[in-house]
Design a protein around this motif. Structure first.
Motif, PDB file in Angstrom:
ATOM      1  N   ASP A  75       0.883  -1.163   0.000  1.00  0.00           N
ATOM      2  CA  ASP A  75       0.000   0.000   0.000  1.00  0.00           C
ATOM      3  C   ASP A  75       0.921   1.213   0.000  1.00  0.00           C
ATOM      4  O   ASP A  75       1.694   1.402   0.941  1.00  0.00           O
ATOM      5  CB  ASP A  75      -0.877  -0.007   1.262  1.00  0.00           C
ATOM      6  CG  ASP A  75      -1.398   1.385   1.622  1.00  0.00           C
ATOM      7  OD1 ASP A  75      -1.903   2.072   0.721  1.00  0.00           O
ATOM      8  OD2 ASP A  75      -1.290   1.780   2.800  1.00  0.00           O
ATOM      9  N   HIS A 188     -12.768  -0.077  -1.027  1.00  0.00           N
ATOM     10  CA  HIS A 188     -11.726   0.056  -0.004  1.00  0.00           C
ATOM     11  C   HIS A 188     -12.211   0.976   1.107  1.00  0.00           C
ATOM     12  O   HIS A 188     -12.811   2.018   0.837  1.00  0.00           O
ATOM     13  CB  HIS A 188     -10.484   0.644  -0.692  1.00  0.00           C
ATOM     14  CG  HIS A 188      -9.335   0.979   0.217  1.00  0.00           C
ATOM     15  ND1 HIS A 188      -9.319   2.088   1.025  1.00  0.00           N
ATOM     16  CD2 HIS A 188      -8.140   0.359   0.413  1.00  0.00           C
ATOM     17  CE1 HIS A 188      -8.166   2.127   1.684  1.00  0.00           C
ATOM     18  NE2 HIS A 188      -7.437   1.098   1.338  1.00  0.00           N
ATOM     19  N   GLY A 224      -5.984  -0.903   7.072  1.00  0.00           N
ATOM     20  CA  GLY A 224      -5.118  -1.330   8.177  1.00  0.00           C
ATOM     21  C   GLY A 224      -5.698  -0.835   9.480  1.00  0.00           C
ATOM     22  O   GLY A 224      -6.907  -0.756   9.639  1.00  0.00           O
ATOM     23  N   THR A 269       1.422  -0.857  11.063  1.00  0.00           N
ATOM     24  CA  THR A 269       1.782  -1.060  12.467  1.00  0.00           C
ATOM     25  C   THR A 269       1.936  -2.541  12.843  1.00  0.00           C
ATOM     26  O   THR A 269       2.943  -2.939  13.422  1.00  0.00           O
ATOM     27  CB  THR A 269       0.688  -0.439  13.358  1.00  0.00           C
ATOM     28  OG1 THR A 269       0.542   0.932  12.989  1.00  0.00           O
ATOM     29  CG2 THR A 269       1.041  -0.524  14.825  1.00  0.00           C
TER      30      THR A 269
HETATM   31  C1  LIG Z   1      -1.639   4.138   7.005  1.00  0.00           C
HETATM   32  C2  LIG Z   1      -2.518   3.271   6.223  1.00  0.00           C
HETATM   33  C3  LIG Z   1      -2.573   1.896   6.505  1.00  0.00           C
HETATM   34  C4  LIG Z   1      -1.845   1.259   7.653  1.00  0.00           C
HETATM   35  O1  LIG Z   1      -2.316   1.683   8.902  1.00  0.00           O
HETATM   36  P1  LIG Z   1      -1.744   0.977  10.242  1.00  0.00           P
HETATM   37  O2  LIG Z   1      -2.450   1.693  11.332  1.00  0.00           O
HETATM   38  O3  LIG Z   1      -0.276   1.224  10.245  1.00  0.00           O
HETATM   39  O4  LIG Z   1      -2.062  -0.452  10.149  1.00  0.00           O
HETATM   40  C5  LIG Z   1      -3.349   1.109   5.683  1.00  0.00           C
HETATM   41  N1  LIG Z   1      -4.056   1.640   4.651  1.00  0.00           N
HETATM   42  C6  LIG Z   1      -4.028   2.956   4.369  1.00  0.00           C
HETATM   43  C7  LIG Z   1      -4.809   3.474   3.230  1.00  0.00           C
HETATM   44  C8  LIG Z   1      -3.273   3.811   5.151  1.00  0.00           C
HETATM   45  O5  LIG Z   1      -3.258   5.114   4.877  1.00  0.00           O
END
Ligand SMILES: *Cc1c(COP(=O)(O)O)cnc(C)c1O
Length: 418
Positions: A75, A188, A224, A269
């Protein structure tokens, strides 16, 4: 509060790394990363799973290569991240771009023609894609109208969030799809961090509703935001626990609509946060009198880990004596080296000064900060006070330490000044 302990390093390793590479220095554990990858790949699913690594969490090419070698897709959150991944040989068709700032038409054409997928995050982005790629397929990010971030600042759903197309604008989306003859391939959502199965159930429910509205949908991406425990009094998201009801929802969707949807998740994360440590050195210890506090000052700060000053985030801190650990304990306030009162590593969740119980410390001892694999090295207030970018070391599976990013030099800090 409980005394925290080292996560994957031991005392001898901490001292060895500090001597060999200097401090401050980030260490990432390859075997810890591999464990997290396996856990993500076992996320319950009915009709197939793609795991994308949110590369903004930690974009070092050596980390990306571990992801690639283990079947993880990406991503990307900006055109620069896309280009960074392509540069090291990440296959274009494994990259999905979900960005606040879209690339210009020229760049968009360049990457999409190579195979990068584009996730339209606004009506404007959808129109941009349609103009450049009429009669094709598209991926769309929606804001389902709810969020669950563990702090206000990590909430990326709901009416106070600008991410994704607002769920009430389906008609506008349909008009654009018709105008450019686009079919929706992927829906999404990504609404922020959380570990509550009920929230994930709601996210899946809303996202599947979009898949129902757009019958050409093949992939449902739930984003995420899987919360992980950095401190020992926190709780990590259990993929099995939150994933099982989601899997059931996909099965019910199939029974009702006859369509088998592929699941996509995008952890950042969860894949890397607890796979990184930051070793720093205590440069001073001061106090503010009888009714005051004892402050430990480090040779690192918000220029290496901005999360405490940005979110009031808490990270475990472990004192490692230069030669041996003392058997006494003391309450300390731990601060970074930046001339900024917010450069404070011991805060209550949300951002107020508090003390931490640590091994009694002396100037010259080390402090290891844990849980710094994600959103630290890549998200810092880099070069503030002209401190150089912190080096990064990978603890390989074979037990060897390998430098994967050098310490920045002063010349590099000022190289673009004219
Ligand atoms: C930042 C982000 C993630 C990941 O988020 P985490 O909290 O690190 O799991 C996933 N998808 C998108 C679109 C994001 O901007």
């Amino acid at each position: 509060m409980k005394l925290e302990s080292l996560r994957f390093l031991n005392l001898v390793q901490v001292r060895k790394i500090a001597e060999e590479f200097g401090t401050p220095v980030f260490i990432y554990s390859e075997s810890e990363i591999l464990k997290r990858i396996e856990a993500a790949k076992s996320f319950p699913n009915a009709y197939g799973l793609i795991v994308r690594y949110a590369m903004k969490a930690n974009p070092n090419s050596n980390i990306l290569k571990i992801m690639l070698q283990n079947g993880i897709f990406l991503d990307a959150s900006s055109i620069y991240e896309v280009e960074r991944a392509l540069k090291i040989g990440y296959p274009a068709n494994k990259i999905l771009l979900t960005s606040q700032e879209p690339p210009n038409s020229e760049k968009l054409k360049e990457i999409v023609n190579q195979g990068v997928e584009f996730n339209a995050c606004s009506l404007h982005q959808l129109e941009l894609y349609g103009k450049n790629f009429p009669n094709t397929e598209i991926s769309i990010r929606f804001n389902p109208g709810l969020g669950s971030g563990h702090t206000k600042k990590t909430d990326v759903g709901g009416k106070e969030s600008s991410f994704g197309i607002w769920h009430e604008f389906i008609d506008k989306v349909k008009n654009l799809l018709q105008k450019y003859n686009l079919n929706v391939k992927r829906v999404h959502t990504h609404i922020g961090s959380g570990s509550d199965p009920e929230v994930w159930k709601a996210v899946a429910k809303y996202t599947l509703e979009f898949a129902e509205i757009f019958p050409t949908t093949q992939i449902v991406n739930l984003g995420g935001g899987y919360k992980v425990a950095r401190m020992s009094d926190e709780k990590s998201t259990d993929f099995q626990l939150i994933g099982e009801p989601v899997k059931q929802q996909f099965i019910e969707f199939f029974e009702k609509h006859g369509r088998k949807l592929q699941l996509e998740i995008e952890p950042g994360t969860a894949l890397i946060a607890n796979c990184g440590s930051l070793i720093s050195e205590i440069v001073d210890i001061v106090n503010t009198g009888e009714n005051g506090y004892t402050f430990v000052k480090l040779n690192t700060g918000m220029d290496a880990n901005t999360r405490p000053s940005l979110y009031g985030a808490r990270h475990p801190l472990v004192v490692i004596g230069r030669n041996e650990n003392q058997n006494h304990f003391q309450e300390y306030v731990v601060v970074g080296h930046c001339c900024e009162s917010g450069d404070l590593f011991t805060q209550k969740m949300g951002g107020e000064l508090e003390t931490r119980l640590l091994h009694k410390a002396e100037i010259g001892d080390y402090i290891v900060m844990e849980g710094v694999g994600a959103y630290c090295s890549g998200m810092s207030t880099k070069n503030y006070n002209s401190f150089p970018e912190t080096p990064e070391v990978l603890l390989e599976q074979n037990g060897k330490f390998r430098l994967i990013r050098k310490r920045q030099t002063l010349d590099q800090i000022i190289q673009n000044e004219v």
